[in-house]
Every structure is written in structure tokens, then in C-alpha cells.
Write an enzyme that holds these catalytic residues in place. Sequence first.
Site, PDB file in Angstrom:
ATOM      1  N   ASP A 131       3.304   2.514  -0.234  1.00  9.93           N
ATOM      2  CA  ASP A 131       4.606   1.908  -0.497  1.00  9.93           C
ATOM      3  C   ASP A 131       4.566   0.394  -0.421  1.00  9.93           C
ATOM      4  O   ASP A 131       5.346  -0.288  -1.067  1.00  9.93           O
ATOM      5  CB  ASP A 131       5.646   2.433   0.505  1.00  9.93           C
ATOM      6  CG  ASP A 131       5.860   3.926   0.365  1.00  9.93           C
ATOM      7  OD1 ASP A 131       5.288   4.524  -0.561  1.00  9.93           O
ATOM      8  OD2 ASP A 131       6.593   4.496   1.194  1.00  9.93           O
ATOM      9  N   ASP A 173       8.898  -2.223  -4.147  1.00  6.86           N
ATOM     10  CA  ASP A 173       7.937  -1.478  -3.326  1.00  6.86           C
ATOM     11  C   ASP A 173       6.706  -1.249  -4.200  1.00  6.86           C
ATOM     12  O   ASP A 173       6.831  -0.977  -5.411  1.00  6.86           O
ATOM     13  CB  ASP A 173       8.510  -0.113  -2.921  1.00  6.86           C
ATOM     14  CG  ASP A 173       9.460  -0.173  -1.729  1.00  6.86           C
ATOM     15  OD1 ASP A 173       9.819  -1.288  -1.296  1.00  6.86           O
ATOM     16  OD2 ASP A 173       9.851   0.905  -1.245  1.00  6.86           O
ATOM     17  N   HIS A 217       9.964   5.183  -6.040  1.00  3.29           N
ATOM     18  CA  HIS A 217       8.518   5.389  -6.132  1.00  3.29           C
ATOM     19  C   HIS A 217       8.176   6.323  -7.304  1.00  3.29           C
ATOM     20  O   HIS A 217       8.736   7.400  -7.431  1.00  3.29           O
ATOM     21  CB  HIS A 217       7.935   5.908  -4.822  1.00  3.29           C
ATOM     22  CG  HIS A 217       8.306   5.002  -3.669  1.00  3.29           C
ATOM     23  ND1 HIS A 217       8.208   5.365  -2.369  1.00  3.29           N
ATOM     24  CD2 HIS A 217       8.777   3.718  -3.661  1.00  3.29           C
ATOM     25  CE1 HIS A 217       8.598   4.347  -1.592  1.00  3.29           C
ATOM     26  NE2 HIS A 217       8.957   3.339  -2.370  1.00  3.29           N
ATOM     27  N   ASP A 220       5.360   7.866  -7.999  1.00  3.80           N
ATOM     28  CA  ASP A 220       4.249   8.811  -7.883  1.00  3.80           C
ATOM     29  C   ASP A 220       4.648  10.253  -7.602  1.00  3.80           C
ATOM     30  O   ASP A 220       3.800  11.082  -7.219  1.00  3.80           O
ATOM     31  CB  ASP A 220       3.190   8.302  -6.885  1.00  3.80           C
ATOM     32  CG  ASP A 220       3.762   7.902  -5.539  1.00  3.80           C
ATOM     33  OD1 ASP A 220       4.977   8.010  -5.350  1.00  3.80           O
ATOM     34  OD2 ASP A 220       2.983   7.472  -4.668  1.00  3.80           O
ATOM     35  N   CYS A 280       1.018   8.949  -1.592  1.00  2.45           N
ATOM     36  CA  CYS A 280       1.785   8.018  -0.753  1.00  2.45           C
ATOM     37  C   CYS A 280       1.029   7.637   0.514  1.00  2.45           C
ATOM     38  O   CYS A 280       1.109   6.495   0.976  1.00  2.45           O
ATOM     39  CB  CYS A 280       3.098   8.649  -0.309  1.00  2.45           C
ATOM     40  SG  CYS A 280       4.223   9.081  -1.616  1.00  2.45           S
TER      41      CYS A 280
HETATM   42  N1  ABU Z   1       7.958   8.441  -1.740  1.00  2.00           N
HETATM   43  C1  ABU Z   1       7.964   9.241  -2.913  1.00  2.00           C
HETATM   44  C2  ABU Z   1       9.282  10.003  -3.058  1.00  2.00           C
HETATM   45  C3  ABU Z   1       9.624  10.286  -4.461  1.00  2.00           C
HETATM   46  C4  ABU Z   1      10.565  11.458  -4.628  1.00  2.00           C
HETATM   47  O1  ABU Z   1      11.276  11.841  -3.718  1.00  2.00           O
HETATM   48  O2  ABU Z   1      10.596  12.053  -5.698  1.00  2.00           O
END
Ligand code: ABU
Length: 382
Positions: free
Chosen positions: A113, A199, A250, A252, A358
Site C-alpha cells: 500500500d 496509495d 487499491h 490489486d 498486498c
Molecule cells: N487492499 C485491497 C482491497 C481491495 C478490495 O477490497 O477489493
Amino acid sequence: MMVNPESIPVVNAWNEWDPLREIVVGSATGACFEPTEPGNRPQVRDGSGAPFPKGLKPDEAIARANEELAGLVALLQAQGVTVRRPEPHDFGRSLKTPAFEVENQYCSVCPRDVMITLGNEILEATMSRRARYFEYEPYRKLVYEYWEADPRVSWTVAPKPTMADSMYRKDFWDWPMEERHARMHAHEYCITQDEVVFDAADMSRFGKDVIVQESMTTNRAGIRWLKRTLEPKGFRVHPVHFPLDYFPSHIDCTFVPLRPGLVLANPERPIREDELPMFTENGWKLVEAPQPVLSNEEMPAYCQSSKWLSMNVLSVSPHTVICEEQEKPLQDLLSSLDFEVLTVPFRHVFEYGGSLHCATWDIRREGTREDYFPSLPYQPVA
Ligand code: ABU
């Protein structure tokens, strides 16, 4: 110091999939519950309406997550990858700056992050939440070590935003769904556009090209800063959007490149229509991830991320991917795409908001900067 110019630089990662040589794996030691603040309103998932816990996480929760993180370390080491860990940090300590106060910090489970390797450069993100303001600290000793070890390594720290009340839309968390739908399509989230905010986990690396998701944790000013900082160094920076994701944070768990020409895509969060041709016109195929094994309701009570943590895989090479142990449907899909699939239990780490991608920060992969999008129109720096 003498460096063999033929050797791979100590810091070298141009994409998400080249053969992995060195990586940082996060740690749950000292982790706290994330506090309520303008950029975050954590909620217990059991629907009870119980107040979200405060302060240090219980020892057992930390031990369970650390055990799974140790399992990932062992698996990576068995693949011949060097693994490094963050320094201990007092996350229980409150913060007070001229612009804000927060009762405690968060954790070092998810280096992704805050830290990103872009070629031979380490970049520390601004971050978007008060409790994560100093989250770079557990990695600074490592950064100094890499920076001292090889003169080809550079290090950039993005400007810190104030994180004052004025940086946030305070009523964001109370918008009814209809209003949220309307405003999300205008890309209005909890952070305003007045300061540079991003981030690192909103970025995904494709060699010469870096895509950046506009989200609750990355604003347009942040993307402009990345464009103006990275494009003179030979990168091309592309904003991307996933309009059906009402709480984007995020990239990913949404859009995960696995090897040249192949992206694992979230079926519930398609990329904006006008952003798809960049991929399809350059020979990239998007494969939809299967539904995760857990529903959103079944995710751990204190986890603030979605069920799509299932997609948060870590590539050891363009042929080998690490996947969470219970995500059998995804493992089967990856096998059918000719990947060797390694698995590791990681459910207890979910509580800290991340899974395998992550919880890591890749430092060194083989490979150089390639152009995977040869037919891209020129995009001037905004
Ligand atoms: N830290 C990744 C969270 C992404 C999501 O909740 O889809």
C-alpha cells in the site's frame, strides 16, 4: 562501492510477473485496529452494529496472521527468493501533526500500500489516511540499505498531504446508494482533489506503462503527480477506472496482470469502456476471475476489504503464481491457463485488509523495461 554493471540492480522490478529474486513480506507484530477517521469508517462485518474495536489487536489475532505470513516466507524461500521483513514499529502510538490527530496507527502487514518499486527506483506513496501517515517507517532501514548498496538505485518520497479535515469529503460515508452511484460516476470519493494523494497499491506495473486507479485512496492530483514525475523517466502513466466499484481502493483485487498479454479481471468491476482498447488493441486478453469461495458477508469480521481478496495473487514468475489455499476455483482457472499454482493458507491475514500481493513489496525481479503496448497513442503530461 563496486557494482558489476552486468548484474541485476539491487532494486529492479518493471512489472508484476518477471522472475522474483527478492521481496519484503509484511508483519502483523504491533498491529492495531484501524481508527475511524475522515478517510476511513471501519465497520464490524457481522451486521450487529457493534462498535469497531480500538487500539492494539489481540495477541492471538496477531499470532495467527504472523503464522500465515511465516508460511508465505517459507514458500518463497523454497522458491529461491530472498525474503526481507519490516522493522518493528509502535503502531499503538497516537499521532498529532499541525493538521490532525489520530488515536493510533495501523500495521505493517501490507507494504504494497505504501511502497512500490518502479524499475530501479523505490517510491514511497503519500498515503491517504491519517493512521497510515508514518507507515513508511518500518521500511526505511531497508530502503537505506538498498540505496547504499547500489548507485543505480534511486529513491523518491512523494509530498506528504496535510490530511487536514479539508482534504476529505466528510459526508462521503453517509451518501445513500443512489447518490453514491451518481457521484461515483463523476469519480467523487472521500478525498478531494486539492492535494496530491495516492496509495502505491492503486498502481500496477506493465514495463514502460503504469496504470493508476482513481479511487478512495488516489485522486486525480495524485495521478498528475505520478505522470509528471515518472514520464520524464521514460514511463507512461495511464489513469484507469472501474465504475461499478462503489468503494474503490487499491487495484490489486480488480485488475491483475499475470504475464505479458494476460490480465485477471474482476467480473463485477469491468474497466471503463474507453479504457479497454489500450489492452485489446495491444493484444492483451482479460480473463474473468471466478467467484471467490467466501461471500462478502463471510469475510472475517474486522476485514474492511472485499471478497475479491481471492484475486490478490502473487506472481513468482510468468509461469508460477501463489494463490490462497482455499481459493480452489481460481487455482483451477490458473492451472487451465498453464500456470504452476502454489498455495498457502492466508485467511487470517485478510483481517488486515490484504492477501498475498498486498502483504508483499517486490524489490528485485529479473528483466528489463519492455514495451507491452507498442500501439499506444501519445498522451501528453496533463
Ligand atoms: N487492499 C485491497 C482491497 C481491495 C478490495 O477490497 O477489493
